[in-house]
Design an enzyme around this catalytic site. Structure first.
Site, PDB file in Angstrom:
ATOM      1  N   SER B 148       0.836  -1.196   0.000  1.00  0.00           N
ATOM      2  CA  SER B 148       0.000   0.000   0.000  1.00  0.00           C
ATOM      3  C   SER B 148       0.876   1.253   0.000  1.00  0.00           C
ATOM      4  O   SER B 148       1.725   1.388  -0.875  1.00  0.00           O
ATOM      5  CB  SER B 148      -0.925  -0.043   1.222  1.00  0.00           C
ATOM      6  N   ASP B 313      -8.514  -6.901  -4.532  1.00  0.00           N
ATOM      7  CA  ASP B 313      -8.119  -5.562  -4.074  1.00  0.00           C
ATOM      8  C   ASP B 313      -8.649  -4.522  -5.060  1.00  0.00           C
ATOM      9  O   ASP B 313      -8.138  -4.400  -6.164  1.00  0.00           O
ATOM     10  CB  ASP B 313      -6.581  -5.497  -3.992  1.00  0.00           C
ATOM     11  N   HIS B 346      -7.773  -5.554  -0.226  1.00  0.00           N
ATOM     12  CA  HIS B 346      -6.486  -4.871  -0.100  1.00  0.00           C
ATOM     13  C   HIS B 346      -5.696  -5.354   1.129  1.00  0.00           C
ATOM     14  O   HIS B 346      -4.481  -5.497   1.087  1.00  0.00           O
ATOM     15  CB  HIS B 346      -6.745  -3.366  -0.009  1.00  0.00           C
TER      16      HIS B 346
END
Lengths: 203, 373
Positions: B148, B313, B346
């Protein structure tokens, strides 16, 4: 080391020169690339659809992208590789014609191997048995086969001629992956074929 | 480098020039290391944390008493094996776990920065990390890894300091924040700023923190970290306490309770102003506007990349990573990529994902051989 390599892949490896830049499309567990890296100092890249294959490749230190040759070849620039290899995969492609054109766009030449559907035992299965042919490299039933675009050596030659693709060389393999001494009646006697093709140079 | 009660600290002597043009003086970096730096100093891995992360990526977090956020991956005999590697993880610039951020004391005014803290970028965070890595005596990192926002930092390292990185492993990330991602962040920031306690960022010496606003921000963000399928699988329409609707605005559904818990536990460990600054830094991130496009950014890169994405995701979808890979391919870079099948969204990069861990482990093993660690 060549002992660990499938015989048809070893035949392909002999076509590669030292320090070539190679893309192996559908590189599986990376055995061919690893062999070319170690014996020919080739600069190797791979595309592989299965995660387990990618895993085996990265373990060997190879740079391999998880992807689908049907779609992901578009992402490569022109002439990025000296040779692009597609072994035993073309018959499973959704658009083999598009894939072949992509291979010779990305690479200065492409090495394409596939099971010859013109092989006499294949003809025999259909002719006498009346059933879809099955063998070691075509092991599937008609309903579960990924091989949706099978062709014979002759079909491939015709395709190349019609599409201005130059056949630099072709090698016929017998049932044990052995190189056949002669190309006599090859569409009848070859179990597998390996084609080296390239695009016609524009004048 | 001094040690405080719960973390090591490194103070940067010279002022640092930020992307905004402002200078930051006496910048402190809180960090944690695991394992030992070898004699060749070639076994260091920099772990970059995500938006809500911190320097405690392994073992037990001394503040929360819970396992570190990547304890599943980092430690002795784990995928990132601290018997082999020297792992460094630092709290980002702008953070609230000991590194200089909006809740820190401004040395000039002797009071908390609040909104006087300069707006920062991902590359500012990385500039600060580079000072720390150099101070630790490391000329070249074996690897930079992060998911991320940690993946954004990894990409920034691989472009800004490409000669100081052998291997880059960006996970569940992108070369830029998309419009949708910015939109979700903006809702979070608006929730914080709409909380009257926020008081234009001046709450450090007043009535407490803008917990309501920050917790709403976290609740919104948390939904983006999951997938619809995972939410349905975990919670469905299950009721929290009884078999009947309450016919009021209390907590009926389990999903409501879960989100409230996510919000309320987050505010105990996170500073609202830090949330504003760090989300803004992510929104500003865009490698494609640098030096004339993405492919030029990676030109002649000697870094060996391995990207990971997760099928469910939708915050950082696979297509974003494929755009980077396309550029890397045209730059003749060494790049590997795996898309992991999962319904966990995610957040999967933080969770038990055997396929992801196996491929990552394999890749690291392969690179150990190449770089002779």
């Amino acid at each position: 080391m060549s002992k660990n390599l499938r015989t048809d892949l070893f035949v392909i490896s002999k076509l590669i020169n030292d320090k070539e830049k190679i893309l192996d499309v559908g590189c599986g567990d990376g055995n061919l690339l690893n062999f070319l890296f170690k014996t020919k100092k080739a600069d190797c890249r791979g595309i592989e659809i299965s995660q387990s294959g990618v895993n085996e490749c990265v373990k060997k230190g190879l740079s391999v992208i998880q992807g689908d040759a049907n779609y992901d070849l578009d992402d490569y620039p022109n002439n990025a590789f000296s040779t692009v290899i597609l072994s035993q995969t073309i018959q499973a492609m959704i658009f083999p014609d598009v894939v072949i054109k992509n291979l010779i766009r990305i690479g200065r030449r492409a090495i394409i191997s596939f099971p010859n559907f013109g092989y006499w035992k294949v003809r025999k299965d259909l002719f006498f048995g009346g059933k879809m042919p099955k063998n070691d490299i075509l092991p599937y039933e008609w309903f579960d086969t990924p091989n949706i675009h099978l062709c014979s050596l002759k079909d491939f030659e015709i395709f190349c001629n019609r599409n201005n693709i130059i056949i630099e060389k072709f090698i016929c393999l017998g049932e044990k992956g052995n190189e056949m001494m002669t190309n006599y009646f090859s569409n009848f006697f070859a179990y597998q074929v390996i084609f080296c093709v390239s695009k016609k140079k524009k004048n | 480098m001094k040690s405080s009660i719960f973390t090591d600290k490194f103070k940067i002597k010279n002022s640092i020039k930020l992307d905004s043009g402002e200078l930051i003086d006496s910048c402190e970096v809180a960090f944690k290391t695991y394992g030992t730096l070898n004699k060749k100093k070639n076994n260091a891995i920099l772990v970059c944390h995500a938006l809500s992360g911190d320097q405690f990526c392994s073992e037990i977090n001394p503040l929360t008493k819970k396992k570190g956020w990547w304890n599943i991956l980092i430690g002795p005999d784990k995928v990132i094996d601290t018997n082999i590697f020297f792992v460094i993880c630092s709290n980002v610039l702008g953070g609230c776990m000991g590194s200089t951020g909006p809740s820190s004391i401004n040395p000039k005014t002797k009071t908390n920065y609040g909104l006087k803290f300069p707006v920062i970028t991902i590359s500012d965070m990385v500039k600060v990390q580079e000072k720390l890595v150099s101070a630790l005596g490391i000329k070249k990192l074996f690897a930079v890894i992060g998911g991320s926002m940690g993946g954004m930092q990894t990409l920034e390292w691989a472009t800004r300091f490409s000669n100081k990185v052998n291997v880059a492993i960006p996970i569940a990330t992108s070369y830029r924040h998309s419009a949708q991602n910015i939109a979700f962040h903006e809702i979070g920031r608006q929730a914080i700023m709409a909380d009257p306690v926020w008081n234009n960022g001046n709450y450090y010496k007043t009535r407490g923190e803008p917990k309501r606003g920050l917790s709403v921000a976290r609740m919104i963000a948390h939904i983006t970290y999951l997938s619809e399928h995972a939410l349905q699988r975990k919670f469905g329409r299950n009721l929290q306490n009884s078999n009947f609707f309450s016919f009021n605005f209390g907590t009926d559904f389990q999903i409501e309770s879960y989100l409230k818990h996510q919000g309320s536990s987050f505010v105990e460990r996170f500073d609202a102003n830090s949330y504003l600054y760090i989300t803004k830094a992510m929104d500003y991130f865009d490698l494609s506007i640098k030096k004339g496009g993405l492919s030029k950014v990676f030109k002649n890169s000697s870094v060996n990349f391995c990207f990971f994405t997760f099928t469910s995701d939708w915050l950082f979808p696979t297509s974003e990573t494929k755009t980077i890979i396309k550029s890397l391919n045209s730059s003749n870079a060494m790049v590997s990529f795996a898309e992991v099948k999962t319904d966990k969204g995610h957040d999967a990069f933080l969770l038990e994902e055997p396929e992801f861990h196996a491929t990552l482990k394999g890749f690291i093993q392969g690179q150990i051989g190449i770089h002779r660690v």
